[in-house]
Design an enzyme around this catalytic site. Structure first.
Site, mmCIF file in Angstrom:
data_model
loop_
_atom_site.group_PDB
_atom_site.id
_atom_site.type_symbol
_atom_site.label_atom_id
_atom_site.label_comp_id
_atom_site.label_asym_id
_atom_site.label_seq_id
_atom_site.Cartn_x
_atom_site.Cartn_y
_atom_site.Cartn_z
ATOM 1 N N TYR A 92 0.659 -1.279 -0.015
ATOM 2 C CA TYR A 92 -0.048 0.020 0.074
ATOM 3 C C TYR A 92 1.185 1.441 -0.088
ATOM 4 O O TYR A 92 0.464 2.229 -0.817
ATOM 5 C CB TYR A 92 -0.666 0.000 1.171
ATOM 6 N N ASN A 115 -12.124 -1.175 -5.107
ATOM 7 C CA ASN A 115 -12.007 -1.646 -6.720
ATOM 8 C C ASN A 115 -13.049 -2.244 -7.159
ATOM 9 O O ASN A 115 -13.177 -3.286 -6.709
ATOM 10 C CB ASN A 115 -10.673 -2.129 -6.700
ATOM 11 N N CYS A 123 -5.997 -5.497 -7.937
ATOM 12 C CA CYS A 123 -5.779 -5.071 -6.390
ATOM 13 C C CYS A 123 -5.305 -6.385 -5.751
ATOM 14 O O CYS A 123 -4.807 -6.198 -4.583
ATOM 15 C CB CYS A 123 -7.133 -4.676 -5.779
ATOM 16 N N HIS A 124 -5.599 -7.441 -6.182
ATOM 17 C CA HIS A 124 -4.793 -8.690 -5.483
ATOM 18 C C HIS A 124 -3.407 -8.848 -5.263
ATOM 19 O O HIS A 124 -2.633 -9.339 -4.445
ATOM 20 C CB HIS A 124 -5.479 -9.952 -5.902
ATOM 21 N N GLU A 150 -0.295 -16.637 -10.362
ATOM 22 C CA GLU A 150 0.659 -15.847 -11.219
ATOM 23 C C GLU A 150 1.957 -15.994 -10.938
ATOM 24 O O GLU A 150 3.154 -15.532 -11.352
ATOM 25 C CB GLU A 150 0.353 -14.161 -10.885
#
Length: 164
Positions: A92, A115, A123-124, A150
């Protein structure tokens, strides 16, 4: 407004468009009211196809028209989120610094949580400054799944209360 439901490894997502652009992606249990929504459209079909490719590890970037509604500050945060590369993480604090307001860490967290286009606007990929996985509208297990998909998870990341 048009909507389409998409079954995914993290549950059924509701995709919503205004016919020209994607406006929302809602997680299971958060689906809004369908009254007044028409059927599918080209934007929703493209989104469903691209999300399918993402979950099959064949897509790393989304190419969709987006129309997220939010304040100028929220939109600046969401723009910064969209710039986080596939498989990478940011805190953040990193996002606050990127938007030129290093003191706005909490406000960035709030905007991140609001979001309306999760996954597509990633946002993850945002974690706590201490490296811990933090809140996610789809739940921490979904966040953990997406980061593992990912290749962004390593042994230092932890979900509070989970055995990671």
């Amino acid at each position: 407004m048009n909507s389409h439901y998409l079954d995914t490894p993290i549950g059924t997502l509701r995709l919503v468009s205004d016919g020209r652009a994607l406006t929302r992606i809602e997680f299971e249990g958060q689906h809004g009211d369908d009254s007044g929504c028409g059927g599918s459209d080209a934007v929703l079909r493209a989104c469903a196809e691209q999300l399918g490719e993402y979950f099959a590890r064949r897509r790393r970037h989304f190419e969709l028209p987006l129309a997220a509604q939010g304040t100028p500050f929220q939109r600046s945060v969401w723009k910064a989120l969209a710039a986080i590369p596939y498989g990478e993480l940011r805190s953040y604090r990193d996002i606050a610094t990127r938007i030129g307001n290093a003191a706005a860490v909490r406000a960035v967290g709030t905007a991140n949580g609001r979001n309306p286009l999760p996954i597509v606007v990633p946002c993850h990929r945002v974690i706590g400054s201490n490296g811990a996985l933090t809140g996610f509208a789809g739940g921490l297990e979904s966040k953990q799944f997406l980061l593992a998909l990912e290749g962004a998870l390593d042994s230092t990341l932890a979900v509070p209360g989970a055995g990671v």
